[in-house]
Design a protein around this motif. Structure first.
Motif, short mmCIF file in Angstrom:
data_model
loop_
_atom_site.label_atom_id
_atom_site.label_comp_id
_atom_site.label_asym_id
_atom_site.label_seq_id
_atom_site.Cartn_x
_atom_site.Cartn_y
_atom_site.Cartn_z
N ARG A 34 0.57 25.65 23.59
CA ARG A 34 1.43 26.63 22.75
C ARG A 34 1.59 25.84 21.55
N HIS A 35 2.39 24.75 21.61
CA HIS A 35 2.98 23.88 20.49
C HIS A 35 1.63 23.61 19.51
N HIS A 36 0.60 23.08 20.20
CA HIS A 36 -0.70 22.64 19.27
C HIS A 36 -1.52 23.70 18.89
N SER A 37 -1.57 25.19 19.61
CA SER A 37 -2.09 26.15 18.85
C SER A 37 -1.49 26.64 17.49
N LEU A 38 -0.11 26.49 17.63
CA LEU A 38 0.53 26.73 16.43
C LEU A 38 0.48 25.80 15.34
N HIS A 39 -0.18 24.56 15.72
CA HIS A 39 -0.37 23.54 14.48
C HIS A 39 -1.43 23.98 13.97
N LEU B 192 1.64 28.08 39.89
CA LEU B 192 0.78 26.86 40.27
C LEU B 192 0.11 26.77 39.34
N VAL B 193 -0.57 27.74 38.45
CA VAL B 193 -1.44 27.46 37.25
C VAL B 193 -0.54 26.51 36.07
N ARG C 244 -4.87 28.71 30.67
CA ARG C 244 -3.65 29.42 30.57
C ARG C 244 -2.54 28.83 31.15
N SER C 245 -2.25 27.49 31.14
CA SER C 245 -1.17 26.88 31.58
C SER C 245 -0.20 26.85 30.84
N PHE D 150 -9.53 29.30 34.59
CA PHE D 150 -8.18 29.97 34.06
C PHE D 150 -8.17 30.08 32.56
N GLU D 151 -9.17 31.03 31.98
CA GLU D 151 -9.27 31.20 30.55
C GLU D 151 -8.18 31.57 30.01
#
Ligand SMILES: [Zn+2]
Ligand SMILES: [Zn+2]
Length: 321
Positions: free
Chosen positions: A244-249, A32-33, A229-230, A80-81
């Motif tokens: 996920r994509h943007h934190s890698l950037h 759901l998150v 954390r979605s 939802f940290e």
């Protein structure tokens, strides 16, 4: 392809039925998150698709929707940290709010005056007329607008990582040391202006479709910066940029490692042009990961001049004595 996090809970061996039920509940909660970003996107599209014309044309509607999206994302960070190290604090929040206000006022004025108005004038003087675009289905129009905006942003962002003078305007955004709901608005004002440039004003899309695309970009790039954390399923993450994509950037590994996943909202453009990279990063920042003050962010493009001046001053001081 995206790797979704493994489902939680031991599923082999003897397990008490209560533990299995608990694991099932946590799997359901995770699912759901993970669906919150696509559901939020669908809600925003439904709003603009169903809104009566007087509401679409009302001057504050777009701003109110934008602020509501940001408040929703900020609230989700508390519920939802994703990473404790990215937890918002008073200093970060006030800085972020400062940049949001700047974006909605000064940057918006600059974009309207220096880019949109001249583009409108060019459109009229060249006699460009595309009324058929407004006849297309609402969702098709919104998708085209979002793609046009994102296509321009992709190449501008990529140029910022490839040409040093442009990098000087974009580097302050990479110096942020944590990701949060409003961090997409944080950066040097020159960058914030450059990244708004688009060719959409040359075409005759419906106002609702243009506003819908703006709000869609706000939702997607908002989630791509938010400490939530979605991890949305592939039907979303194949096309839309995720945290996920943007934190890698934003990775703190090295400058070279940031040269991927440029799509602000549409990661599918990276997939098209070979700059997509799989993974994520919990540690973000640039160089020595020093957090920049607002003053340092604004002065950043002048760094080579300041360094050159200091070096000359030191050389002449050494020569003098
Ligand atoms: Zn970048
Ligand atoms: Zn960013």
């Amino acid at each position: 392809m995206d790797q979704q996090p493994a489902s939680s809970g031991p599923m082999t061996g003897e397990a008490p039925s209560g533990a299995l039920a608990g694991s099932g509940r946590s799997d359901l909660k995770t699912t759901l998150v993970n669906l919150i970003p696509p559901v939020t996107l669908a809600a925003v599209i439904a709003f603009w698709g169903l809104a009566p014309e007087r509401l679409v044309e009302a001057p504050w509607t777009l701003t109110i929707v934008g602020v509501a999206i940001m408040a929703w994302l900020q609230g989700l960070e508390f519920l939802f940290e994703r990473h404790e190290g990215w937890r918002i604090n008073g200093r970060e929040f006030l800085t972020d709010v400062f940049y949001v206000v700047l974006t909605y006022t000064v940057i918006a004025w600059c974009t309207n005056t220096l880019a949109e108005a001249p583009l409108h004038a060019i459109k009229h003087s060249l006699g460009i007329s595309t009324p058929w675009l407004a006849q297309l289905p609402f969702l098709v129009q919104a998708a085209i607008v979002l793609f046009l905006v994102e296509f321009g942003q992709y190449w501008m962002h990529r140029a910022m990582h490839n040409w040093f003078p442009l990098w000087l305007t974009h580097a302050p955004h990479h110096h942020i040391t944590q990701l949060n709901a409003l961090k997409g608005a944080v950066g040097n004002p020159l960058e914030l202006f450059l990244i708004t440039l688009s060719v959409v004003s040359l075409f005759d899309f419906s106002t609702a479709a243009i506003f819908c695309a703006v709000s869609m970009g706000g939702v997607i790039s908002g989630f791509a910066h938010a400490n939530v954390r979605s991890d949305p399923p592939l039907f979303y993450s194949f096309f839309c940029t995720t945290i996920r994509h943007h934190s890698l950037h934003h990775t703190a590994l090295s400058y070279e490692d940031t040269r991927c996943n440029y799509g602000n909202s549409l990661i599918v453009i990276d997939r098209m042009f070979g700059t997509y990279r799989e993974g994520e990063s919990a540690i973000v920042g640039q160089d020595d990961r020093k957090r920049l003050s607002i003053r340092e962010q604004w002065m950043f493009p002048l760094q080579p001049l300041i360094k050159g001046y200091k070096a000359r001053r030191d050389r002449s001081a050494a020569a003098a004595g």
